[in-house]
Design a protein around this motif. Structure first.
Motif, PDB file in Angstrom:
ATOM      1  N   SER A  73       0.826  -1.211  -0.003  1.00 30.56           N
ATOM      2  CA  SER A  73      -0.163  -0.187   0.021  1.00 30.56           C
ATOM      3  C   SER A  73       1.015   1.291  -0.112  1.00 30.56           C
ATOM      4  O   SER A  73       0.406   2.357  -0.129  1.00 30.56           O
ATOM      5  CB  SER A  73      -0.928  -0.023   1.178  1.00 30.56           C
ATOM      6  N   ALA A  74       2.337   1.203   0.073  1.00 29.62           N
ATOM      7  CA  ALA A  74       3.004   2.452   0.168  1.00 29.62           C
ATOM      8  C   ALA A  74       4.139   2.344  -0.722  1.00 29.62           C
ATOM      9  O   ALA A  74       4.605   1.130  -1.070  1.00 29.62           O
ATOM     10  CB  ALA A  74       3.386   2.593   1.679  1.00 29.62           C
ATOM     11  N   LYS A  75       4.678   3.305  -1.211  1.00 30.45           N
ATOM     12  CA  LYS A  75       5.836   3.510  -1.905  1.00 30.45           C
ATOM     13  C   LYS A  75       6.974   4.464  -1.128  1.00 30.45           C
ATOM     14  O   LYS A  75       6.677   5.475  -0.510  1.00 30.45           O
ATOM     15  CB  LYS A  75       5.794   4.004  -3.202  1.00 30.45           C
ATOM     16  N   VAL A  76       7.998   3.706  -0.675  1.00 34.28           N
ATOM     17  CA  VAL A  76       9.110   4.159  -0.017  1.00 34.28           C
ATOM     18  C   VAL A  76      10.007   5.227  -0.876  1.00 34.28           C
ATOM     19  O   VAL A  76      10.473   4.798  -1.773  1.00 34.28           O
ATOM     20  CB  VAL A  76       9.790   3.489   0.781  1.00 34.28           C
ATOM     21  N   HIS A  77      10.088   6.462  -0.616  1.00 31.51           N
ATOM     22  CA  HIS A  77      10.931   7.528  -1.659  1.00 31.51           C
ATOM     23  C   HIS A  77      12.194   7.684  -1.169  1.00 31.51           C
ATOM     24  O   HIS A  77      13.192   7.867  -1.530  1.00 31.51           O
ATOM     25  CB  HIS A  77       9.779   8.703  -1.797  1.00 31.51           C
ATOM     26  N   ALA A  78      12.129   7.686   0.462  1.00 31.03           N
ATOM     27  CA  ALA A  78      13.611   7.817   1.064  1.00 31.03           C
ATOM     28  C   ALA A  78      13.553   7.269   2.347  1.00 31.03           C
ATOM     29  O   ALA A  78      12.477   6.868   3.025  1.00 31.03           O
ATOM     30  CB  ALA A  78      13.846   9.374   1.342  1.00 31.03           C
ATOM     31  N   PHE A  79      14.576   6.524   2.550  1.00 29.38           N
ATOM     32  CA  PHE A  79      14.813   5.795   4.019  1.00 29.38           C
ATOM     33  C   PHE A  79      16.119   5.858   4.420  1.00 29.38           C
ATOM     34  O   PHE A  79      17.051   5.610   3.752  1.00 29.38           O
ATOM     35  CB  PHE A  79      14.455   4.444   3.693  1.00 29.38           C
ATOM     36  N   ASP A  80      16.318   6.489   5.575  1.00 30.41           N
ATOM     37  CA  ASP A  80      17.702   6.749   6.195  1.00 30.41           C
ATOM     38  C   ASP A  80      17.541   6.311   7.712  1.00 30.41           C
ATOM     39  O   ASP A  80      16.565   6.564   8.329  1.00 30.41           O
ATOM     40  CB  ASP A  80      17.816   8.319   6.257  1.00 30.41           C
ATOM     41  N   LEU A  81      18.639   5.674   8.102  1.00 33.41           N
ATOM     42  CA  LEU A  81      18.873   5.285   9.444  1.00 33.41           C
ATOM     43  C   LEU A  81      20.470   5.870   9.960  1.00 33.41           C
ATOM     44  O   LEU A  81      21.442   5.954   9.231  1.00 33.41           O
ATOM     45  CB  LEU A  81      19.108   3.624   9.303  1.00 33.41           C
ATOM     46  N   ASP A  82      20.143   6.153  11.084  1.00 33.09           N
ATOM     47  CA  ASP A  82      21.585   6.528  11.836  1.00 33.09           C
ATOM     48  C   ASP A  82      22.377   5.272  12.142  1.00 33.09           C
ATOM     49  O   ASP A  82      21.595   4.009  11.946  1.00 33.09           O
ATOM     50  CB  ASP A  82      21.388   7.330  13.267  1.00 33.09           C
ATOM     51  N   GLU A  83      23.311   5.371  12.611  1.00 34.53           N
ATOM     52  CA  GLU A  83      24.071   4.186  12.988  1.00 34.53           C
ATOM     53  C   GLU A  83      23.391   3.519  14.220  1.00 34.53           C
ATOM     54  O   GLU A  83      23.226   4.222  15.128  1.00 34.53           O
ATOM     55  CB  GLU A  83      25.670   4.478  13.424  1.00 34.53           C
ATOM     56  N   PRO A  84      23.172   2.263  14.199  1.00 34.48           N
ATOM     57  CA  PRO A  84      22.365   1.624  15.317  1.00 34.48           C
ATOM     58  C   PRO A  84      23.627   1.472  16.541  1.00 34.48           C
ATOM     59  O   PRO A  84      24.624   1.403  16.542  1.00 34.48           O
ATOM     60  CB  PRO A  84      22.142   0.072  14.754  1.00 34.48           C
ATOM     61  N   HIS A  85      22.748   1.716  17.583  1.00 38.62           N
ATOM     62  CA  HIS A  85      23.368   1.541  18.998  1.00 38.62           C
ATOM     63  C   HIS A  85      22.946   0.080  19.343  1.00 38.62           C
ATOM     64  O   HIS A  85      21.795  -0.268  19.416  1.00 38.62           O
ATOM     65  CB  HIS A  85      22.959   2.447  19.849  1.00 38.62           C
ATOM     66  N   ILE A  86      23.867  -0.949  19.552  1.00 43.39           N
ATOM     67  CA  ILE A  86      23.584  -2.200  19.722  1.00 43.39           C
ATOM     68  C   ILE A  86      24.358  -2.469  21.072  1.00 43.39           C
ATOM     69  O   ILE A  86      25.532  -2.596  21.239  1.00 43.39           O
ATOM     70  CB  ILE A  86      24.116  -3.212  18.840  1.00 43.39           C
TER      71      ILE A  86
END
Length: 142
Positions: A73-86
């Motif tokens: 149902s959705a189209k992703v135009h941009a997706f950004d992640l910061d560096e994960p904290h693990i």
């Protein structure tokens, strides 16, 4: 029993890298429209707490269905992640990552931001996602 992954050890760093890889695999699967690939990455009894702690979903199939519905149902135009904290504690890893996404649904674009928190467990020499919550989520029309 001593922690098999004390912070700073090589096994701790390796476990963090493996958990980061699992997080990448999860995001790659749904971003590339392959939510069925999540089957092998999710524990059968995985739980997702809904934003705002408004309820929860339980079970692998419910989680996959949610990703499937979003992909359809959705189209992703941009997706950004910061560096994960693990953090890794024994056979458990907690991954926390800030995200920003622009997506389109029914002809309207939205910007979604927040923090995605995943809990992973190590079973049979591999990491599986067992719990998820998205916090501080904002969705606004753009």
């Amino acid at each position: 029993m001593p922690d098999p992954t004390p912070p700073g050890s090589q096994s701790y760093q390796s476990a963090r890298a493996e958990a980061a890889q699992l997080l990448r695999q999860i995001n790659d699967a749904w971003l590339e429209g392959r939510p069925r690939d999540l089957t092998e990455l999710f524990h059968p009894d995985i739980v997702m707490v809904l934003p705002g702690f408004a309820g929860s979903l339980q079970g692998r199939q419910q989680m996959i269905d949610g990703f499937t519905d979003f992909c359809a149902s959705a189209k992703v135009h941009a997706f950004d992640l910061d560096e994960p904290h693990i953090d890794v504690i024994g056979r458990t890893a907690v991954a926390s990552v800030l995200f920003s996404m622009i997506y389109e649904r029914q002809g309207q674009r939205f910007r979604s931001t927040g923090r995605d928190v995943w809990v992973f467990t190590r079973e049979a020499a591999r990491w599986l996602a067992v719990w998820r919550v998205m916090v501080d989520v904002t969705d606004e029309a753009v």
